[in-house]
Design a protein around this motif. Structure first.
Motif: not given
Length: 577
Positions: A247-248, A326-327, A356, A359, A363
């Motif tokens: 993940e970024r 995002i990753g 995604a 994730l 979040e």
């Protein structure tokens, strides 16, 4: 007597001609029967090949049928890859022992490459006399006569059939070439049918996997559990050996690994993917899958990273949410295996979108939990301020006014101490309220030491495989200077990293305590302990950090027989107002 001689001669001559005619007729009948038998065998071979739907078995059946039909000693079928070289090579007539002695399978040079460059039937009496002859590797059986034909799937050459060493003759003839060409046409149809069947089965597997992931998302399953399900499903469907999701991190130039599954997953789980790795960057910025046939030869990778160790073909796809990457999802096969195809990469892009989404949902859940936590802190702060402090203050005022009516010195002293204790308690509560409201006002930055320690411990769950236990005592948010707090975070991160990489621990306890002007960080695990030959550079850094603040570091066994206990302690002078 002389009159009878010519009569007997005339009778003998017709008999000779009749015998010759009968022999010729028999020969033609045998030839016709042989041709009929061969046509019959060809039809049987076509039907046999067409019955198969499993592609590897189809390829095997094709080359086996070709060897029988043209009476060849050896046969092979080479599949042409996207790089115009041989990506697969199926053989008949060569034993496993011979194959291992020969070594690597051919890639498409010499006569084999001639058919790739010129996809037309090729018949040779002597292989070595052709200008494109490349020779044979050591331990390869001798081969002289040769017959080859391309296999076409619609308008594209799928591969080639190679036959060598005609049995019972010096070379293959035109009839052999015609039979093999006919089989090659039937083989192209069989390969296409097998591919369509394989694509249908693959599509069904992707649909089932997507359904499972969707059910997990809708049921509210934890984010890590959904991500692990996604990677495991992708590994099985595309036959990969390693899968990883990274993940970024906002504000950072690196990717944090969330999980790794498959070969050497423990080692890969602790890696941080540098933003300087060209392959990872390509997977992040493109809207299409990024494929490498052999990552070890790929100029884009960071060769100092252990991420690619032992891998050959690699496939990477971006995780896109709300229009931004995002990753990344990475899948790899061990060195020497066949590269990923478009059939592998195509459906994976949509499947990665579910990762995604997982994730993003995780979040948002974290944000919702954080908001609930901050609202609870605000409520506690209000209650402490409006109820507890006011009552303590009133009790203190009552005791102070009572002191005037107390004549006994010892009783007056005790009342004074009680008033001082109440004042100190009010200060502590005010400090706690300040800490709670500081977190509330800076929820996104998480600047308090308590929150930073908690975030560091939570982040370590990715590399450890579990979340360590955490206990914090004292007013660490208000009484610990910023520089000492920075040292604590650095020491904690190094200690948790060591536990993840070296200890094999199943539990880790973290205890941060501030008391009597001493800040103590204790990290204890139930792992294998510190090896005697372990690199001490990390511990030296922790010792230097402690010494810089006038403190100490001790590392020893947690209990007799195992585990590690690290204690980092420094004196603390509260920051001035």
């Amino acid at each position: 007597m002389s009159g009878k001689g010519p009569g007997r001669s005339e009778q003998h001559l017709p008999k000779l001609r009749l015998d010759e005619l009968l022999d010729e007729l028999q020969a033609r009948i045998d030839a016709a029967r042989g041709t009929q038998d061969r046509v019959h065998r060809l039809l049987e071979a076509v039907l046999s090949v067409g019955r198969e739907l499993d592609l590897p078995q189809v390829l095997r059946s094709i080359v086996e049928a070709a060897v029988v039909l043209v009476d060849a000693e050896y046969g092979a079928l080479g599949v042409i890859g996207d790089d115009r070289m041989l990506s697969e090579f199926h053989t008949v007539g060569i034993s496993e022992g011979q194959r291992s002695e020969i070594g690597a399978l051919p890639s498409g040079h010499g006569i084999l490459g001639e058919l790739i460059r010129h996809p037309e039937p090729l018949r040779l009496a002597e292989l070595s006399e052709h200008p494109a002859s490349y020779g044979f590797p050591a331990h390869h059986p001798p081969m002289h006569s040769f017959l080859g034909a391309p296999i076409r799937v619609r308008d594209r050459v799928f591969g080639n059939l190679y036959l060598t060493e005609k049995r019972g003759a010096a070379e293959f003839d035109a009839e052999d070439e015609a039979v093999l060409s006919t089989l090659a046409v039937a083989a192209g149809v069989a390969v296409e049918n097998a591919r369509l069947y394989e694509e249908t089965r693959l599509r069904e597997r992707w649909l089932r996997a997507s359904s499972q992931v969707t059910s997990a998302l809708l049921s509210g399953a934890p984010g890590p559990e959904v991500l692990e399900l996604i990677v495991e499903q992708a590994l099985g469907i595309v036959s990969a050996d390693v899968g990883m999701i990274a993940e970024r991190v906002s504000g950072e130039t690196v990717l944090r690994p969330l999980l790794a599954v498959g070969s050497q997953s423990e080692r890969r789980r602790g890696l941080v993917l540098s933003g300087q790795d060209g392959f990872v960057d390509a997977a992040l910025i493109t809207a299409e899958p990024v494929v490498s046939a052999d990552i070890q030869k790929d100029a884009r990778i960071n060769r100092d990273s252990d991420l690619w160790a032992g891998l050959g073909p690699v496939l990477g796809v971006p995780l896109v949410a709300s229009g931004k990457s995002i990753g990344v999802l990475l899948l790899g096969r061990t060195a020497g295996r066949t590269p990923f195809t478009d059939a592998d990469a195509g459906p994976l892009l949509g499947f990665a979108g579910q990762a995604a989404l997982a994730l993003e949902l995780a979040e948002r859940r974290r944000d919702a939990e954080q908001i609930a936590l901050l609202q609870d802190r605000d409520r506690i702060a209000r209650d402490l301020h409006d109820l507890a402090i006011q009552r303590l203050f009133a009790a203190g005022m009552t005791l102070q006014s009572t002191q005037r009516f107390v004549d006994h010195p010892e009783a007056a002293e005790r009342l004074s101490r009680a008033v001082d204790d109440l004042d100190e308690t009010i200060k502590i509560i005010r400090s706690t309220i300040f800490g709670l409201r500081t977190h509330g006002g800076q929820a996104k930055e998480q600047t308090g030491l308590r929150a930073r320690v908690s975030a560091t411990v939570t982040a370590s769950a990715t590399s450890l495989g579990f979340t360590p236990a955490l206990r914090i005592e004292g007013l660490v948010d208000t009484e610990v200077p910023d520089d000492a707090g920075d040292h604590v975070i650095a020491v904690l991160g190094e200690a948790l990293s060591n536990a993840a990489r070296h200890s094999g621990a199943r539990s880790v306890d973290v205890h941060l305590r501030l008391a009597a002007g001493e800040l103590t960080l204790t990290v204890a695990d139930d792992g294998c302990g510190v090896p005697r030959d372990a690199d001490r550079s990390g511990l030296r850094n922790l010792e230097e950090r402690a010494a810089a603040l006038g403190g100490t570091l001790t590392v020893g066994e947690r209990h007799e027989g195992g585990g590690t206990r690290l204690v980092w302690s420094v004196p603390v002078r509260p920051p001035e107002d």
